[in-house]
Design a protein around this motif. Structure first.
Motif, PDB file in Angstrom:
ATOM      1  N   GLY B  35       1.017  -1.338   0.066  1.00  0.00           N
ATOM      2  CA  GLY B  35       0.173  -0.056  -0.340  1.00  0.00           C
ATOM      3  C   GLY B  35       0.498   1.336   0.022  1.00  0.00           C
ATOM      4  O   GLY B  35       0.589   2.454   0.126  1.00  0.00           O
ATOM      5  N   HIS B  36       1.989   1.209  -0.128  1.00  0.00           N
ATOM      6  CA  HIS B  36       3.229   2.543  -0.096  1.00  0.00           C
ATOM      7  C   HIS B  36       3.777   2.645  -1.864  1.00  0.00           C
ATOM      8  O   HIS B  36       2.749   2.188  -2.711  1.00  0.00           O
ATOM      9  CB  HIS B  36       4.549   2.105   0.194  1.00  0.00           C
ATOM     10  N   ARG B  37       3.512   4.550  -1.241  1.00  0.00           N
ATOM     11  CA  ARG B  37       3.799   4.812  -2.767  1.00  0.00           C
ATOM     12  C   ARG B  37       4.881   4.989  -3.399  1.00  0.00           C
ATOM     13  O   ARG B  37       5.415   5.148  -2.000  1.00  0.00           O
ATOM     14  CB  ARG B  37       3.284   6.668  -2.575  1.00  0.00           C
ATOM     15  N   VAL B  38       5.211   4.280  -4.042  1.00  0.00           N
ATOM     16  CA  VAL B  38       6.924   4.276  -4.423  1.00  0.00           C
ATOM     17  C   VAL B  38       7.441   4.307  -5.944  1.00  0.00           C
ATOM     18  O   VAL B  38       6.137   4.378  -6.711  1.00  0.00           O
ATOM     19  CB  VAL B  38       6.907   2.824  -4.688  1.00  0.00           C
ATOM     20  N   GLY B  39       8.260   4.794  -5.690  1.00  0.00           N
ATOM     21  CA  GLY B  39       8.928   5.726  -6.879  1.00  0.00           C
ATOM     22  C   GLY B  39      10.487   4.578  -7.249  1.00  0.00           C
ATOM     23  O   GLY B  39      10.746   4.248  -6.014  1.00  0.00           O
ATOM     24  N   ILE B  40      10.824   4.532  -8.244  1.00  0.00           N
ATOM     25  CA  ILE B  40      12.670   3.939  -8.721  1.00  0.00           C
ATOM     26  C   ILE B  40      12.375   4.990  -9.893  1.00  0.00           C
ATOM     27  O   ILE B  40      12.479   5.543 -11.270  1.00  0.00           O
ATOM     28  CB  ILE B  40      12.452   2.460  -9.636  1.00  0.00           C
ATOM     29  N   LEU B  41      14.315   5.633  -9.181  1.00  0.00           N
ATOM     30  CA  LEU B  41      15.149   6.291 -10.520  1.00  0.00           C
ATOM     31  C   LEU B  41      16.292   5.192 -10.566  1.00  0.00           C
ATOM     32  O   LEU B  41      16.912   4.593  -9.613  1.00  0.00           O
ATOM     33  CB  LEU B  41      15.511   7.682  -9.009  1.00  0.00           C
ATOM     34  N   ASP B  42      16.026   4.862 -12.227  1.00  0.00           N
ATOM     35  CA  ASP B  42      17.167   4.176 -12.040  1.00  0.00           C
ATOM     36  C   ASP B  42      18.603   4.827 -12.894  1.00  0.00           C
ATOM     37  O   ASP B  42      18.710   5.622 -13.801  1.00  0.00           O
ATOM     38  CB  ASP B  42      16.561   3.427 -13.691  1.00  0.00           C
ATOM     39  N   LYS B 107      21.723  14.500 -12.056  1.00  0.00           N
ATOM     40  CA  LYS B 107      21.702  15.419 -11.438  1.00  0.00           C
ATOM     41  C   LYS B 107      19.753  16.140 -12.137  1.00  0.00           C
ATOM     42  O   LYS B 107      19.357  16.008 -11.148  1.00  0.00           O
ATOM     43  CB  LYS B 107      22.668  16.798 -11.258  1.00  0.00           C
ATOM     44  N   GLN B 108      20.134  16.121 -13.026  1.00  0.00           N
ATOM     45  CA  GLN B 108      18.771  16.336 -13.540  1.00  0.00           C
ATOM     46  C   GLN B 108      16.986  15.046 -13.217  1.00  0.00           C
ATOM     47  O   GLN B 108      16.150  15.264 -12.830  1.00  0.00           O
ATOM     48  CB  GLN B 108      18.199  16.603 -15.052  1.00  0.00           C
ATOM     49  N   PHE B 109      18.001  14.008 -13.651  1.00  0.00           N
ATOM     50  CA  PHE B 109      17.298  13.086 -12.726  1.00  0.00           C
ATOM     51  C   PHE B 109      16.936  13.569 -11.435  1.00  0.00           C
ATOM     52  O   PHE B 109      15.623  12.995 -10.500  1.00  0.00           O
ATOM     53  CB  PHE B 109      17.927  11.817 -12.872  1.00  0.00           C
ATOM     54  N   VAL B 110      17.140  14.019 -10.706  1.00  0.00           N
ATOM     55  CA  VAL B 110      17.327  14.460  -9.151  1.00  0.00           C
ATOM     56  C   VAL B 110      16.499  15.111  -8.629  1.00  0.00           C
ATOM     57  O   VAL B 110      15.711  15.513  -7.848  1.00  0.00           O
ATOM     58  CB  VAL B 110      18.450  13.726  -7.501  1.00  0.00           C
ATOM     59  N   THR B 111      17.021  16.265  -9.347  1.00  0.00           N
ATOM     60  CA  THR B 111      16.112  17.423  -9.724  1.00  0.00           C
ATOM     61  C   THR B 111      14.845  17.992 -10.234  1.00  0.00           C
ATOM     62  O   THR B 111      14.261  18.403  -9.564  1.00  0.00           O
ATOM     63  CB  THR B 111      16.770  19.110  -9.168  1.00  0.00           C
ATOM     64  N   ASP B 112      15.173  17.487 -10.993  1.00  0.00           N
ATOM     65  CA  ASP B 112      13.978  17.759 -12.341  1.00  0.00           C
ATOM     66  C   ASP B 112      12.575  17.036 -12.264  1.00  0.00           C
ATOM     67  O   ASP B 112      12.113  16.993 -12.856  1.00  0.00           O
ATOM     68  CB  ASP B 112      14.469  18.349 -13.179  1.00  0.00           C
ATOM     69  N   VAL B 113      12.807  15.840 -12.026  1.00  0.00           N
ATOM     70  CA  VAL B 113      11.791  14.780 -11.969  1.00  0.00           C
ATOM     71  C   VAL B 113      10.532  14.871 -10.739  1.00  0.00           C
ATOM     72  O   VAL B 113      10.454  15.721  -9.467  1.00  0.00           O
ATOM     73  CB  VAL B 113      12.016  13.551 -11.866  1.00  0.00           C
ATOM     74  N   PRO B 126      24.454   1.583 -10.471  1.00  0.00           N
ATOM     75  CA  PRO B 126      25.283   0.428 -12.346  1.00  0.00           C
ATOM     76  C   PRO B 126      26.035  -0.212 -11.381  1.00  0.00           C
ATOM     77  O   PRO B 126      26.319   0.361  -9.971  1.00  0.00           O
ATOM     78  CB  PRO B 126      25.658   1.563 -13.199  1.00  0.00           C
ATOM     79  N   PRO B 127      27.257  -1.000 -11.959  1.00  0.00           N
ATOM     80  CA  PRO B 127      28.305  -1.450 -10.331  1.00  0.00           C
ATOM     81  C   PRO B 127      29.406  -0.321 -10.808  1.00  0.00           C
ATOM     82  O   PRO B 127      28.963   0.685 -11.928  1.00  0.00           O
ATOM     83  CB  PRO B 127      28.437  -3.069 -11.763  1.00  0.00           C
ATOM     84  N   GLY B 128      29.824  -0.723  -9.607  1.00  0.00           N
ATOM     85  CA  GLY B 128      30.897   0.534  -9.419  1.00  0.00           C
ATOM     86  C   GLY B 128      31.465   1.453  -8.440  1.00  0.00           C
ATOM     87  O   GLY B 128      30.166   1.101  -7.687  1.00  0.00           O
ATOM     88  N   THR B 129      31.919   1.705  -8.361  1.00  0.00           N
ATOM     89  CA  THR B 129      32.310   3.063  -7.289  1.00  0.00           C
ATOM     90  C   THR B 129      32.546   4.285  -8.080  1.00  0.00           C
ATOM     91  O   THR B 129      33.295   4.738  -7.806  1.00  0.00           O
ATOM     92  CB  THR B 129      33.420   2.682  -6.053  1.00  0.00           C
ATOM     93  N   SER B 130      31.809   4.783  -9.437  1.00  0.00           N
ATOM     94  CA  SER B 130      32.292   5.794  -9.815  1.00  0.00           C
ATOM     95  C   SER B 130      31.203   7.086 -10.337  1.00  0.00           C
ATOM     96  O   SER B 130      30.762   7.330  -9.018  1.00  0.00           O
ATOM     97  CB  SER B 130      32.659   5.306 -11.476  1.00  0.00           C
ATOM     98  N   ASP B 131      31.315   7.894 -11.431  1.00  0.00           N
ATOM     99  CA  ASP B 131      30.556   8.959 -12.174  1.00  0.00           C
ATOM    100  C   ASP B 131      29.060   8.899 -11.292  1.00  0.00           C
ATOM    101  O   ASP B 131      28.965   9.340 -10.249  1.00  0.00           O
ATOM    102  CB  ASP B 131      30.813   9.286 -12.934  1.00  0.00           C
ATOM    103  N   GLU B 132      28.429   8.025 -11.439  1.00  0.00           N
ATOM    104  CA  GLU B 132      26.945   7.609 -11.151  1.00  0.00           C
ATOM    105  C   GLU B 132      26.692   7.882  -9.676  1.00  0.00           C
ATOM    106  O   GLU B 132      25.761   8.187  -9.439  1.00  0.00           O
ATOM    107  CB  GLU B 132      26.463   7.054 -11.715  1.00  0.00           C
ATOM    108  N   THR B 136      25.666  10.386  -7.779  1.00  0.00           N
ATOM    109  CA  THR B 136      23.937  10.248  -7.147  1.00  0.00           C
ATOM    110  C   THR B 136      23.692  10.875  -5.766  1.00  0.00           C
ATOM    111  O   THR B 136      22.954  11.472  -4.999  1.00  0.00           O
ATOM    112  CB  THR B 136      23.535   8.575  -6.991  1.00  0.00           C
ATOM    113  N   VAL B 137      25.084  10.444  -5.445  1.00  0.00           N
ATOM    114  CA  VAL B 137      25.144  10.303  -3.243  1.00  0.00           C
ATOM    115  C   VAL B 137      24.740  12.135  -2.985  1.00  0.00           C
ATOM    116  O   VAL B 137      24.318  12.652  -2.401  1.00  0.00           O
ATOM    117  CB  VAL B 137      26.361   9.551  -2.884  1.00  0.00           C
ATOM    118  N   GLU B 138      25.885  12.747  -3.837  1.00  0.00           N
ATOM    119  CA  GLU B 138      26.499  14.178  -3.821  1.00  0.00           C
ATOM    120  C   GLU B 138      24.683  15.184  -4.222  1.00  0.00           C
ATOM    121  O   GLU B 138      24.827  15.723  -3.110  1.00  0.00           O
ATOM    122  CB  GLU B 138      27.188  14.877  -4.737  1.00  0.00           C
TER     123      GLU B 138
END
Lengths: 323, 155
Positions: B35-42, B107-113, B126-132, B136-138
């Protein structure tokens, strides 16, 4: 930007071959900006000359790619390296450019090894006399250290791997890559343009979720004019050692690599079945081909390796004829 | 745009192919079922899997005053999804971008959706510890980041 991904080129497009490609003001927001800028940012002539000199003694270069993660690129790269190095007259080099998740040191039984410097550059770490390996894994003080680098820093290390490692004379340079179509992939193609790449082997598993990403990788290869040697389908069926019944653990719901290769007119190099011994050998740093010589997976790998060798040798003799 | 989101979860793994996107999808469906409202950001820009997993790979995104409207999944439109998969002209188009361009889109995906009010926003990476991951965390730093779920396989 919803329309940006498929938009026509901007009105004042400087032209994709221009030195301003990707860098002009009109390029902002164009879907091809990244690709143009990446092309324009290839190695400068002095760098290209340096790389060419360093890689002059490399006869064949094979890139192992996949859009998808976890399909067995590193596993295949390791098997390919071992397979080619079985001929003691051949000198083989395995370069791991997966900067964030370097699997090759562990798979080759080289965890904990460090890179040494000499007058002629960095020395690769040797598994056998004729099989040398380089990976960021050898530069970490602990195997759990995360390499949290943005693109430019990763590109810098990849350039160093090509420029500063004293590979010597090599018959086969195998390059293991991370999943995706990003900095590492663009950089390796650009830096290796100083020499030549025989082609790419693209690895997938049978399910559509993998093929979806692999088709993108194939398009990447076309975009950067990288020849495709063929596709390897890993995890292709499982035969139970007890009852011998075959199961499709990752069902090819859309026809698997076979159908995809037919549709895209690309060679299917082979299918490798799931064998739990493969994962075990990887974890233990042993050569699967040596540990399980009777496995159907070993037979598949050997056939695929032979096809890759034939492809490289044929290309070589075609080029020699053209000179 | 994220002010109406109560909790943000990141699904991470160093390794590729361990089931991050699968877990994201199943988690979203399970939370929706409760019953929760859910979103997925890929934010897997090179290999976006979520649209296909939710069978919305043929949909497109639209703009509104607050930015992009996510794709609503299912008859009850119960899950909101944003992915680069919706921005590609053809599904096989490769996104051949270096870091800076990926960072800009994230950044757009985080602020403009225009997510609206959600109980959970699940972020697939994605896999890794890089740009994405860094971007995203920032970009999410000032919001209610619940935490990260790490996915692995046994080997």
């Amino acid at each position: 930007m919803a329309e940006a991904a498929g938009a026509a080129r901007p009105e004042e497009c400087p032209g994709t071959d221009s030195a301003q490609a990707g860098r002009a003001a009109a390029c902002q927001g164009c879907p091809n900006q990244g690709l143009c800028a990446a092309g324009a940012a290839g190695p400068d002539p002095a760098e290209a000359a340096e790389l060419r000199a360093r890689l002059r003694a490399v006869r064949h270069t094979v890139l192992v790619l996949s859009g998808k993660g976890g399909v067995g690129k590193s596993t295949f790269s390791a098997a390919l390296a071992h397979g080619l190095a079985a001929d003691e007259d051949k000198q083989v080099a395995l370069l791991d450019i997966d900067i964030c998740g370097p699997s090759i040191p562990k798979m080759m039984g080289l965890e904990g090894e460090q890179v040494h410097q000499s007058g002629s550059g960095w020395s690769p770490v040797y598994v056998e006399e004729n099989l040398g390996v380089m990976s960021v894994g050898f530069l970490l003080s602990s195997p759990d250290d995360a390499v949290i680098w943005r693109g430019p820093k990763k590109n810098g290390l990849i350039k160093q791997f090509l420029r500063d490692v004293d590979w010597g004379e090599i018959d086969y340079l195998i390059v293991d890559t991370p999943p995706g179509t990003s900095d590492e992939h663009l950089s390796i193609v650009q830096y290796l343009s100083a020499t030549h790449i025989d082609g790419a082997v693209i690895v997938t598993t049978p399910q559509e979720i993998s093929l979806q990403d692999v088709r993108k990788e194939i398009n990447f290869c076309h975009k950067v004019k990288l020849p495709i040697i063929g596709v390897v389908e890993n995890m292709s069926g499982f035969v139970c050692p007890k009852c011998k019944k075959e199961s499709q653990i990752f069902p090819p719901t859309t026809g698997g690599a076979e159908k995809m290769c037919q549709n895209l007119n690309i060679s299917l190099l082979g299918k490798v079945p799931l064998d739990p011994q493969i994962g075990k050998s990887c974890d233990r740093g042993q050569s699967f081909l040596s540990e399980a010589p009777e496995s159907p997976a070993t037979l598949s790998y050997r056939n695929i390796i032979q096809r890759i060798q034939e492809y490289c040798e044929q290309r070589h003799s075609r080029e020699e004829k053209n000179i | 745009n994220l002010l109406g989101v109560r909790h943000i979860l990141l699904v991470l793994s160093g390794k590729g192919g361990v089931g991050k996107s699968t877990i994201c999808t199943e988690l979203a469906l399970a939370l929706r079922h409760c019953g929760h409202r859910v979103g997925i950001l890929d934010v897997d820009l090179c290999g976006p899997s979520i649209p296909r997993m939710l069978r919305v790979q043929d949909r497109a995104v639209h703009q509104c005053d607050s930015g992009w409207v996510p794709v609503f999944v299912g008859q009850d439109r119960g899950i909101a999804l944003m992915s680069i998969g919706f921005l590609l002209e053809r599904p096989d188009d490769a996104v051949v971008w270096r870091g800076p361009k990926k960072n800009a889109l994230i950044k757009q995906f985080v602020t403009d959706v225009a997510w609206g009010d959600l109980d959970f926003l699940i972020v697939d990476t994605p896999p890794g510890t890089s740009d994405e991951h860094i971007s995203t965390v920032e970009a999410l730093r000032h919001y209610k980041l619940l935490g990260a779920i790490l996915v692995t396989t046994p080997q």
